[in-house]
Design a protein around this motif. Structure first.
Motif, short mmCIF file in Angstrom:
data_model
loop_
_atom_site.label_atom_id
_atom_site.label_comp_id
_atom_site.label_asym_id
_atom_site.label_seq_id
_atom_site.Cartn_x
_atom_site.Cartn_y
_atom_site.Cartn_z
N ARG A 83 -0.67 4.64 -7.83
CA ARG A 83 -1.60 3.54 -8.12
C ARG A 83 -2.73 3.51 -7.10
NH1 ARG A 83 2.29 -1.26 -7.86
NH2 ARG A 83 3.49 0.20 -6.59
N PRO A 84 -3.68 4.42 -7.19
CA PRO A 84 -4.74 4.52 -6.20
C PRO A 84 -5.62 3.27 -6.12
CG PRO A 84 -5.22 5.90 -8.11
CD PRO A 84 -3.81 5.47 -8.24
N GLY A 85 -5.79 2.57 -7.24
CA GLY A 85 -6.60 1.34 -7.21
C GLY A 85 -5.99 0.28 -6.32
N LEU A 113 0.83 -1.20 0.00
CA LEU A 113 0.00 0.00 0.00
C LEU A 113 0.87 1.26 0.00
CD1 LEU A 113 -3.20 0.67 2.09
CD2 LEU A 113 -1.43 2.41 1.86
N GLU A 114 1.87 1.27 0.86
CA GLU A 114 2.75 2.45 0.95
C GLU A 114 3.45 2.73 -0.37
OE1 GLU A 114 3.90 2.22 5.73
OE2 GLU A 114 5.21 1.30 4.22
N GLU A 115 3.92 1.68 -1.02
CA GLU A 115 4.65 1.85 -2.27
C GLU A 115 3.73 2.31 -3.41
OE1 GLU A 115 6.45 -1.91 -2.88
OE2 GLU A 115 7.89 -1.69 -1.23
N ALA A 116 2.43 1.97 -3.30
CA ALA A 116 1.48 2.32 -4.36
C ALA A 116 1.05 3.78 -4.32
CB ALA A 116 0.24 1.43 -4.27
N LEU A 120 -9.19 6.31 -13.33
CA LEU A 120 -8.64 5.92 -12.04
C LEU A 120 -9.19 6.82 -10.94
CD1 LEU A 120 -4.86 5.38 -12.92
CD2 LEU A 120 -6.61 3.62 -12.54
N LEU A 121 -9.23 6.28 -9.75
CA LEU A 121 -9.65 7.05 -8.58
C LEU A 121 -8.63 8.16 -8.33
CD1 LEU A 121 -11.60 7.19 -6.07
CD2 LEU A 121 -9.90 5.80 -4.87
N HIS A 137 -13.55 1.03 -7.50
CA HIS A 137 -12.30 1.61 -7.99
C HIS A 137 -11.05 0.80 -7.64
CE1 HIS A 137 -14.06 5.35 -9.45
NE2 HIS A 137 -14.80 5.38 -8.36
N GLY A 138 -11.20 -0.26 -6.89
CA GLY A 138 -10.02 -1.06 -6.53
C GLY A 138 -9.42 -1.75 -7.73
#
Length: 239
Positions: free
Chosen positions: A42-44, A35-38, A138-139, A125-126
């Protein structure tokens, strides 16, 4: 020449505390780091892991407490089950506070609404959203950060409450040396002893060979300390 400003690294503070408490949990570490790296590109992915981290946290807490976990439980149900074990609404002395209880019940409802919102947004949106069009927009990354911070807040409340209770009510699952004062108490009364030129501590041997006996003795140790009694190991003082 203007110095380049390094991009700020996104971190989930409460989730990182969970990692420190469960260093062996590679699954939690994988989810938090992903999650941190995204963020924020990359919000999805971020939204997908928000739900996953909350569910994994709840399952970890329930397992720590020896509670059965139904594989079909998701988000809100897992949070509600965790709340049954966390005794929110009690003061530090363990006494129930009616006004605190009322506020806590409102807080629980708010948490469940947060989790519901995360699940709903994730389903649309995932990165693993069902049936999403390949060209769907994208979100916005701002929403992804809000959801990530909300997830961290939920994890923080659940897990910190869980760890605070563990001081007085030893968990059904914990690492050796979590209760160092108890280990020192056992080691002062028994051992160490030698087997095949290897010296073993009594506390570690008991933990490894009979965890339930270790935990039962730990509970008695905590109860005696709570009532102001001085615990005495059976072997202490033996000639």
């Amino acid at each position: 020449m203007t110095a380049e400003i390094e991009p700020q690294v996104f971190r989930l503070v409460a989730c990182r505390e969970l990692l420190e408490s469960h260093p062996q949990s590679l699954r939690i570490r994988e989810q938090v780091e992903a999650l941190e790296e995204a963020m924020p590109a990359r919000p999805g992915v971020v939204v997908s892991f928000c739900r996953t981290i909350i569910e994994t946290t709840c399952k970890t807490i329930l397992t720590d407490r020896g509670a059965a976990v139904d594989g079909a439980w998701e988000g809100q149900k897992l949070v509600s089950e965790c709340m049954k074990y966390l005794k929110l609404g009690s003061n530090e002395d363990g006494q129930d506070d009616a006004r605190l209880r009322t506020g806590t019940e409102s807080l629980v409802r708010g948490l469940n609404q947060i989790v519901q919102g995360i699940v709903q947004i994730r389903n649309v949106h995932g990165s693993a959203a069902h049936g999403a069009d390949a060209y769907s927009p994208l979100l916005n990354s701002g929403y992804a950060e809000i959801l990530a911070r909300a997830t961290d807040a939920v994890v923080g409340l659940l897990f910190k409450s869980h760890l605070a209770l563990a001081e007085a009510e030893p968990l059904s699952r914990f690492e050796y040396r979590t209760h160092g004062d108890f280990d020192e108490f056992i080691d002062a009364g028994y051992g160490p002893f030698e087997i095949l030129d290897v010296w073993l501590s009594a506390s570690e041997a008991l933990y490894a060979t009979d965890f339930e006996a270790y935990r039962a003795a730990l509970i008695q140790f905590r109860q005696e300390a709570e009532h102001g009694e001085q615990p005495v190991a059976e072997g202490e003082g033996d000639e």
